[in-house]
Scaffold this motif. Sequence first.
Motif, short mmCIF file in Angstrom:
data_model
loop_
_atom_site.label_atom_id
_atom_site.label_comp_id
_atom_site.label_asym_id
_atom_site.label_seq_id
_atom_site.Cartn_x
_atom_site.Cartn_y
_atom_site.Cartn_z
N VAL A 32 64.32 -12.41 37.90
CA VAL A 32 65.40 -11.44 38.06
C VAL A 32 64.98 -10.21 37.28
O VAL A 32 64.49 -10.31 36.15
CB VAL A 32 66.72 -12.00 37.51
CG1 VAL A 32 67.79 -10.92 37.46
CG2 VAL A 32 67.17 -13.20 38.34
N MET A 33 65.13 -9.06 37.88
CA MET A 33 64.74 -7.83 37.22
C MET A 33 65.96 -7.02 36.83
O MET A 33 66.86 -6.77 37.64
CB MET A 33 63.85 -7.00 38.14
CG MET A 33 62.52 -7.68 38.46
SD MET A 33 61.56 -8.07 36.98
CE MET A 33 61.28 -6.42 36.31
N GLY A 34 65.97 -6.64 35.57
CA GLY A 34 67.11 -5.89 35.06
C GLY A 34 66.69 -4.53 34.54
O GLY A 34 65.51 -4.28 34.25
N TRP A 35 67.67 -3.66 34.46
CA TRP A 35 67.49 -2.36 33.82
C TRP A 35 68.51 -2.25 32.69
O TRP A 35 69.68 -2.61 32.85
CB TRP A 35 67.70 -1.21 34.80
CG TRP A 35 66.57 -1.03 35.77
CD1 TRP A 35 66.46 -1.57 37.02
CD2 TRP A 35 65.40 -0.24 35.56
NE1 TRP A 35 65.28 -1.17 37.59
CE2 TRP A 35 64.61 -0.35 36.73
CE3 TRP A 35 64.92 0.55 34.51
CZ2 TRP A 35 63.38 0.29 36.88
CZ3 TRP A 35 63.70 1.18 34.66
CH2 TRP A 35 62.95 1.06 35.82
N PHE A 46 73.35 -2.96 29.14
CA PHE A 46 73.02 -3.44 30.48
C PHE A 46 73.37 -2.37 31.51
O PHE A 46 74.47 -1.81 31.49
CB PHE A 46 73.79 -4.73 30.76
CG PHE A 46 73.72 -5.22 32.17
CD1 PHE A 46 74.80 -5.07 33.04
CD2 PHE A 46 72.57 -5.84 32.64
CE1 PHE A 46 74.74 -5.54 34.33
CE2 PHE A 46 72.51 -6.31 33.94
CZ PHE A 46 73.59 -6.16 34.79
N TYR A 49 71.12 -5.51 37.46
CA TYR A 49 70.02 -6.40 37.78
C TYR A 49 69.95 -6.62 39.28
O TYR A 49 70.89 -6.33 40.02
CB TYR A 49 70.10 -7.73 37.03
CG TYR A 49 71.26 -8.64 37.37
CD1 TYR A 49 72.06 -9.16 36.35
CD2 TYR A 49 71.56 -9.05 38.66
CE1 TYR A 49 73.10 -10.02 36.61
CE2 TYR A 49 72.60 -9.91 38.94
CZ TYR A 49 73.37 -10.39 37.91
OH TYR A 49 74.42 -11.24 38.19
N SER A 51 68.44 -9.72 42.02
CA SER A 51 67.99 -11.10 42.07
C SER A 51 66.55 -11.20 42.60
O SER A 51 65.96 -10.21 43.02
CB SER A 51 68.93 -11.92 42.97
OG SER A 51 68.89 -11.41 44.31
N THR A 57 72.81 -7.93 43.67
CA THR A 57 72.72 -6.94 42.60
C THR A 57 74.03 -6.93 41.82
O THR A 57 75.08 -7.33 42.33
CB THR A 57 72.45 -5.52 43.12
OG1 THR A 57 73.46 -5.18 44.10
CG2 THR A 57 71.08 -5.41 43.75
N CYS A 95 63.00 -1.50 31.90
CA CYS A 95 63.06 -2.58 32.87
C CYS A 95 62.71 -3.87 32.14
O CYS A 95 61.99 -3.85 31.14
CB CYS A 95 62.13 -2.34 34.04
SG CYS A 95 60.38 -2.18 33.64
N LEU A 101 70.15 -14.89 36.42
CA LEU A 101 71.02 -13.74 36.58
C LEU A 101 71.81 -13.52 35.29
O LEU A 101 72.82 -14.16 35.05
CB LEU A 101 71.97 -13.96 37.77
CG LEU A 101 71.30 -14.12 39.12
CD1 LEU A 101 72.32 -14.54 40.18
CD2 LEU A 101 70.59 -12.85 39.55
N SER A 105 70.78 -8.71 26.95
CA SER A 105 69.38 -8.36 26.72
C SER A 105 68.59 -9.51 26.10
O SER A 105 67.38 -9.63 26.35
CB SER A 105 69.28 -7.12 25.83
OG SER A 105 69.89 -7.35 24.57
N TYR A 108 66.46 -11.75 28.47
CA TYR A 108 65.32 -11.20 29.20
C TYR A 108 64.05 -11.45 28.39
O TYR A 108 64.00 -11.18 27.19
CB TYR A 108 65.53 -9.71 29.48
CG TYR A 108 66.49 -9.52 30.63
CD1 TYR A 108 67.86 -9.74 30.47
CD2 TYR A 108 66.04 -9.16 31.90
CE1 TYR A 108 68.74 -9.61 31.54
CE2 TYR A 108 66.90 -9.01 32.97
CZ TYR A 108 68.25 -9.25 32.78
OH TYR A 108 69.11 -9.12 33.84
#
Length: 121
Positions: A32-35, A46, A49, A51, A57, A95, A101, A105, A108
Motif C-alpha cells: 500500500v502506498m501512502g503520502w 497522513f 493512500y 491500495s 484510495t 511517499c 491499509l 505513519s 509504514y
Amino acid sequence: VQLQACGGGLVQAGGSLRLSCAASERTLSSYVMGWFRQAPGKEREFVGYISWSGDTTRYSDSVKGRFTISRNNAKNTVSLQMHSLQPEDTAVYYCAAARGLRIGSRDYDYWGQGTQVTVSS
C-alpha cells in the motif's frame, strides 16, 4: 525498498502540482502506498493512500476532493496530483510503503526522502 519522491516546488495559491514517487524494486505492487506531509513545527500528517492494485484510495479530510493518488505498478511509480493548493498545504511531502491499509505513519515500513511543496498566497 528505496523510494524517491520528486516534483515539489513553489506554486501560487490555487495552482496545481504533481508529485511522483519511484521505487527501486519491482515489488511496489506488494505495498500500500501512502503520502504524508510535515509542515515546520508540526507532526507528520497522513494525506492519503492507495491500495495494492489501485482500486481503493483514502484521503484526509483536509485534501479530499483536491488531491488524487494514482499508481502504475508496471512502472513502479505512485503519483500525488494536487489541485487548488493553499498556503496551508505547504510542507515536505513523503511517499511511504506499508503492508496494509494504514493511516498511521508508524505503520509504514519504507519512506522516501521527501520533497518540498511551498504554496504562496
